[in-house]
Design an enzyme around this catalytic site. Structure first.
Site, PDB file in Angstrom:
ATOM      1  N   ASN A 113       0.875  -1.179   0.000  1.00  0.00           N
ATOM      2  CA  ASN A 113       0.000   0.000   0.000  1.00  0.00           C
ATOM      3  C   ASN A 113       0.908   1.223   0.000  1.00  0.00           C
ATOM      4  O   ASN A 113       1.467   1.579   1.035  1.00  0.00           O
ATOM      5  CB  ASN A 113      -0.895  -0.051   1.254  1.00  0.00           C
ATOM      6  N   TRP A 114       1.037   1.825  -1.165  1.00  0.00           N
ATOM      7  CA  TRP A 114       1.983   2.937  -1.285  1.00  0.00           C
ATOM      8  C   TRP A 114       1.436   4.240  -0.722  1.00  0.00           C
ATOM      9  O   TRP A 114       2.156   5.241  -0.668  1.00  0.00           O
ATOM     10  CB  TRP A 114       2.377   3.131  -2.758  1.00  0.00           C
ATOM     11  N   LYS A 115       0.149   4.232  -0.377  1.00  0.00           N
ATOM     12  CA  LYS A 115      -0.505   5.445   0.173  1.00  0.00           C
ATOM     13  C   LYS A 115      -0.249   6.639  -0.756  1.00  0.00           C
ATOM     14  O   LYS A 115      -0.189   6.456  -1.971  1.00  0.00           O
ATOM     15  CB  LYS A 115      -0.041   5.686   1.615  1.00  0.00           C
TER      16      LYS A 115
ATOM     17  N   HIS B  89      -9.753   1.145   4.642  1.00  0.00           N
ATOM     18  CA  HIS B  89      -8.480   1.341   5.353  1.00  0.00           C
ATOM     19  C   HIS B  89      -8.716   2.286   6.533  1.00  0.00           C
ATOM     20  O   HIS B  89      -9.523   3.215   6.442  1.00  0.00           O
ATOM     21  CB  HIS B  89      -7.427   1.914   4.399  1.00  0.00           C
TER      22      HIS B  89
ATOM     23  N   GLU C  67      -7.090   4.665   7.626  1.00  0.00           N
ATOM     24  CA  GLU C  67      -6.853   6.086   7.345  1.00  0.00           C
ATOM     25  C   GLU C  67      -8.063   6.715   6.671  1.00  0.00           C
ATOM     26  O   GLU C  67      -8.229   7.936   6.692  1.00  0.00           O
ATOM     27  CB  GLU C  67      -5.570   6.243   6.502  1.00  0.00           C
TER      28      GLU C  67
ATOM     29  N   GLU D  46      -5.650  -4.810  10.521  1.00  0.00           N
ATOM     30  CA  GLU D  46      -4.649  -3.763  10.714  1.00  0.00           C
ATOM     31  C   GLU D  46      -4.978  -2.982  11.981  1.00  0.00           C
ATOM     32  O   GLU D  46      -5.786  -2.042  11.943  1.00  0.00           O
ATOM     33  CB  GLU D  46      -4.652  -2.803   9.523  1.00  0.00           C
TER      34      GLU D  46
ATOM     35  N   GLY E 163       2.081   2.483  10.718  1.00  0.00           N
ATOM     36  CA  GLY E 163       3.010   3.598  10.563  1.00  0.00           C
ATOM     37  C   GLY E 163       3.695   4.012  11.855  1.00  0.00           C
ATOM     38  O   GLY E 163       4.336   5.053  11.916  1.00  0.00           O
TER      39      GLY E 163
ATOM     40  N   SER F 274       3.111  -1.906  10.407  1.00  0.00           N
ATOM     41  CA  SER F 274       4.546  -1.950  10.682  1.00  0.00           C
ATOM     42  C   SER F 274       5.195  -3.296  10.339  1.00  0.00           C
ATOM     43  O   SER F 274       6.136  -3.717  11.019  1.00  0.00           O
ATOM     44  CB  SER F 274       4.836  -1.554  12.140  1.00  0.00           C
TER      45      SER F 274
ATOM     46  N   GLY G 160       2.730  -1.027   4.308  1.00  0.00           N
ATOM     47  CA  GLY G 160       2.801   0.383   3.932  1.00  0.00           C
ATOM     48  C   GLY G 160       4.239   0.807   3.715  1.00  0.00           C
ATOM     49  O   GLY G 160       4.836   0.560   2.661  1.00  0.00           O
ATOM     50  N   GLY G 161       4.832   1.423   4.744  1.00  0.00           N
ATOM     51  CA  GLY G 161       6.168   2.014   4.634  1.00  0.00           C
ATOM     52  C   GLY G 161       7.213   1.121   3.985  1.00  0.00           C
ATOM     53  O   GLY G 161       7.965   1.567   3.099  1.00  0.00           O
TER      54      GLY G 161
HETATM   55  P1  PGA Z   1       2.618   0.440   7.629  1.00  0.00           P
HETATM   56  O1  PGA Z   1       1.167   0.626   6.937  1.00  0.00           O
HETATM   57  O2  PGA Z   1       3.177  -0.859   7.100  1.00  0.00           O
HETATM   58  O3  PGA Z   1       3.398   1.644   7.172  1.00  0.00           O
HETATM   59  O4  PGA Z   1       2.404   0.402   9.097  1.00  0.00           O
HETATM   60  C1  PGA Z   1       0.293  -0.459   6.745  1.00  0.00           C
HETATM   61  C2  PGA Z   1      -1.011   0.015   6.124  1.00  0.00           C
HETATM   62  O5  PGA Z   1      -1.486   1.086   6.490  1.00  0.00           O
HETATM   63  O6  PGA Z   1      -1.599  -0.664   5.253  1.00  0.00           O
END
Ligand code: PGA
Length: 259
Positions: free
Chosen positions: A14-16, A100, A102, A172, A178, A218, A239-240
């Protein structure tokens, strides 16, 4: 849509809101060049909308899937700034992330919105990756199970078993996203078992045995192998660590049973 295997092992990036189309294409190209023959895990890249076409061109015929991060529930209309499922499908998307945290917590998406998006995704032949997870306050108040049951029920209620089977869930925990604070294997496994059980109760018995449940929050190259060793964890939404080819690649290798 090609047949979706039972409980596939899946690693999705997930590159956001990161990267230009050029940067996305370059990252996708690096990953494609690292592919080994005889892969055992499915890989998906979910770049921002603006990079989808560029990434699609780089992963054509590699077996890497394309995914989007969101869609609108309606097929078209006066929804300025929104993107419909048909638009994503026409760019070659196979997956779309829905619900998600977010979006739930940052943009006010409700369980009802998530359900509508899940249906919309399937109408356009997209496999939804349905995100669920509790906040730190909910966990500390002992409400983790209640939140997961409510979110799974909200998304899946009324879905017929065949449709429910063609979905992926991502657990999640909001406090792990994050933050660098990964859930322990026990915490993730407990939550996954609750999700699996709820899927079986809400849609049809035994469904939980067919749907892949990813862990997200994470996930990094150095904690992935430990997470994937749990029978409950079928893959990861990353994500990251998906923004850099070598760290994402090491997570894929861990998912395939490598070190
Ligand atoms: P993260 O994000 O790996 O940066 O914690 C995961 C996500 O939000 O899908």
């Amino acid at each position: 849509m090609e047949k979706w295997p039972r409980r596939p092992r899946l690693v999705a990036g997930n590159w956001k809101m990161h990267g230009t189309p050029g940067e996305g294409a370059s990252l996708a190209g690096q990953l494609a060049s690292m592919l080994q023959p005889g892969r055992r895990a499915e890989i998906a890249l979910c770049p921002p909308f603006t990079s989808l076409a560029h990434v699609a061109a780089r992963i054509e015929r590699t077996g890497i899937h394309l995914g989007a991060q969101n869609l609108h529930a309606e097929p078209k209309g006066a929804y300025t700034g929104e993107i419909a499922g048909s638009m994503l499908a026409s760019l070659g998307c196979r997956f779309v992330i829905v619900g998600h945290s977010e979006r739930r917590h940052g943009m006010g998406e409700t369980d009802a919105d998530v359900a509508k998006k899940l249906h919309a995704a399937q109408r356009h032949g997209l496999t939804p990756i349905v995100c669920v997870g509790e906040t730190l306050a909910e966990r500390e108040a002992g409400q983790m199970a209640e939140v997961l049951v409510r979110q799974v029920r909200g998304a899946y209620d009324g879905l017929e078993p065949g449709a429910a089977r063609a979905t992926v869930v991502a657990y999640e925990p909001v406090w792990a996203i994050g933050t660098g604070k990964v859930a322990t294997v026990d915490q993730a496994s407990e939550a996954h078992a609750i999700v699996r059980e709820t899927l079986g109760r809400v849609t049809s018995r035994g469904l939980g045995a067919d749907v892949a449940i990813l862990y997200g929050g994470s996930v990094k190259a150095d904690n992935a192998a430990e997470l994937f060793a749990s029978n409950e964890i079928d893959g990861a939404l990353v994500g990251g660590a998906s923004l850099e080819a070598s760290s994402f690649w090491r997570i894929i290798v861990a998912a395939e049973g490598g070190a």
